[in-house]
Structure formats: C-alpha cells, structure tokens
Scaffold this active site. Structure first.
Site, PDB file in Angstrom:
ATOM      1  N   SER A 138      -3.118   0.103  -1.566  1.00  0.00           N
ATOM      2  CA  SER A 138      -2.105  -0.462  -2.454  1.00  0.00           C
ATOM      3  C   SER A 138      -1.975  -1.971  -2.316  1.00  0.00           C
ATOM      4  O   SER A 138      -1.784  -2.680  -3.304  1.00  0.00           O
ATOM      5  CB  SER A 138      -0.754   0.214  -2.238  1.00  0.00           C
ATOM      6  N   GLU A 139      -2.066  -2.508  -1.088  1.00  0.00           N
ATOM      7  CA  GLU A 139      -2.066  -3.949  -0.880  1.00  0.00           C
ATOM      8  C   GLU A 139      -2.977  -4.329   0.280  1.00  0.00           C
ATOM      9  O   GLU A 139      -3.082  -3.578   1.261  1.00  0.00           O
ATOM     10  CB  GLU A 139      -0.661  -4.494  -0.575  1.00  0.00           C
ATOM     11  N   THR A 140      -3.614  -5.487   0.130  1.00  0.00           N
ATOM     12  CA  THR A 140      -4.329  -6.117   1.238  1.00  0.00           C
ATOM     13  C   THR A 140      -3.675  -7.463   1.496  1.00  0.00           C
ATOM     14  O   THR A 140      -3.399  -8.224   0.558  1.00  0.00           O
ATOM     15  CB  THR A 140      -5.821  -6.299   0.910  1.00  0.00           C
TER      16      THR A 140
END
Length: 266
Positions: free
Chosen positions: A45-47
């Site tokens: 979902s996020e890096t």
C-alpha cells in the site's frame, strides 16, 4: 545501481499481520520517478523513502505520492533502530509534506506524533457511496470528512466486519479514501476499516494516519484521551491513540521486519 530495501509489517508484533510497508533508506534523495517505480515494484500500500542527508521522508502508493502515512513512518523508525542508527530513548525527526514529524523509540514500541486533522461532521452521506460500500443506510449513525477523505460511523462492529464493497463502483465516484468505524464490543475501544481504490489500494490493512481522525472522533464520544483501536482488515492491526494537550495525536505500535535485500534500479 542498487539500493537497500526492506519490507516491514507495521502495527503488529507478528509477521504477516498488520500493514506491510516498503522502506528504502538512501544517503541522498532519489528522484520522484524512481521512487514511483520502486513503489510499484514493491506492490504494497505504501513504500517510505528516507534521505539521510536531509531526513526528508516521503511516501508513495504504487500509483501516487501521499502527504501522510502512519505505518510507513513507523516502519522507517523501526528499521533505523534495527540498523543501529538510533536506539531506545531517541526521538527521530522527519521532514515531510505534513511538516516535521517525530518518532520516539520506546523499548517495546514506537510512538509517533502526528498533527490532528480537521474533522467536519455533516448531515448527509452520498447514497451511492453507501450502496457501493455494501452497508444499509439505516446502519449509518454519523458522517464527516477529514483531509479530503470521508468518515462513516456504523451502529455495530458486526456490520462493519460484514462489509464487502464494490470497488469498481466506488472508483467511479469522486473520492480519496473512506474510513468506516464503529464502537467496539470487544477489548478495544473502537474498530475501523479503510478503503481507497482511488489511489490503488482497495482496502488498507492498517491505516495509521486515519487513526488521527478516529482519535478525535472517539475521544469526544467516549470521553477518553487514551484509547485502543483495531483495524478489522483480513490482516488486522492494533493502534494505541492518545489526544495530547498540545493538540497533537500520539499513535503507538510495534513492527517486525519480514524482508531485506538489495534492489537493482539502474
């Protein structure tokens, strides 16, 4: 060229639970297109990307940059401690699109200090949104907006857990993210789920930044400044929240590293 890459499960002490975040820490900042490409490759979902020379922290979904990410920030602080760059008792300051954010390293968890969002309560929710979320209109007991996102409060934890949204339908509506919550019938104070098909994340496993809005809402309803939240996704995760006298929100949780290696980027 290669960069060190990590995957961390945030807001959990167990592998394969909580919310997975990619972490990339470099001496100088990478360019935006490279960060987007790495985020798409990581497919979580996020890096989070940290440039050590400026302590600039940025977060990307597989499709866009976001201005605030709780589980990504927690993951970066966890890796900095694991690498020995910081230790228990340290307060790390990150420069971000949402201002300077702090992470305090405790012996068994990490505390994040985030700004409180503006929470605007309204009287009417879009009936198409209700339909595509798969909820009964009469189960909605409150509604509001924060940071261009929407907050929907349901009358029961069971109703929240039963939701099976039509993500294709949701994506056709105007939106950025929908946070659904209910008072808990179990050991925690409240439960939630978060949907964001507009940015390539149908359901986020555990959304730290959304718990800032949840802290504001439930502290007023429950008359408590310190609470426990559980995000009832398939992976699940716990977030402790506290509304501080300063107006900031403290989010507390644990994290565990599940993957580390080198990624070839050129």
């Amino acid at each position: 060229m290669e960069v060190n890459i990590y995957q961390v499960d945030s807001f959990t002490s167990e592998v394969f639970k909580g919310n997975p975040a990619g972490v990339c820490i470099t001496e100088q900042s990478l360019d935006k297109n490279t960060m987007l490409a790495i985020s798409a490759e990581m497919a979580v979902s996020e890096t989070a990307f940290l440039a050590l020379d400026t302590m600039q922290l940025r977060w990307f979904t597989p499709e866009v940059e976001v201005s605030l990410c709780g589980h990504g920030t927690l993951a970066v602080a966890h890796i900095l401690k694991e690498l020995g760059r910081n230790r228990t008792g340290d307060i790390i300051e990150f420069n971000t699109l949402s201002g300077v954010l702090q992470a305090e390293l405790d012996s068994d968890c990490i505390h994040l200090l985030f700004p409180a969002p503006r929470l605007d309560m309204a009287t009417r929710v879009d009936p198409e949104l209700i339909q595509f979320l798969g909820m009964a209109a009469d189960s909605v007991i409150d509604y509001g907006t924060f940071d261009t996102k929407q907050l929907i409060v349901l009358d029961s934890e069971d109703e929240l857990k039963r939701l099976a949204p039509n993500f294709g339908g949701l994506a056709k509506l105007q939106g950025r993210g929908v946070l659904v919550t209910a008072k808990s019938d179990s050991a925690v104070d409240f439960v939630s789920r978060y949907f964001a098909p507009w940015v390539g994340v149908n359901e986020d496993p555990v959304t730290g930044s959304a718990h800032c809005a949840l802290c504001l809402y439930w502290s007023e309803k429950l008359h408590k400044s310190r609470m426990q939240g559980f995000q009832a996704s398939s992976r699940g995760g716990h977030v402790d929240v506290e509304l501080l006298a300063s107006g900031l929100i403290k989010l507390s949780g644990q994290a565990v590293t599940v993957l580390k290696g080198q990624m070839k980027i050129a």
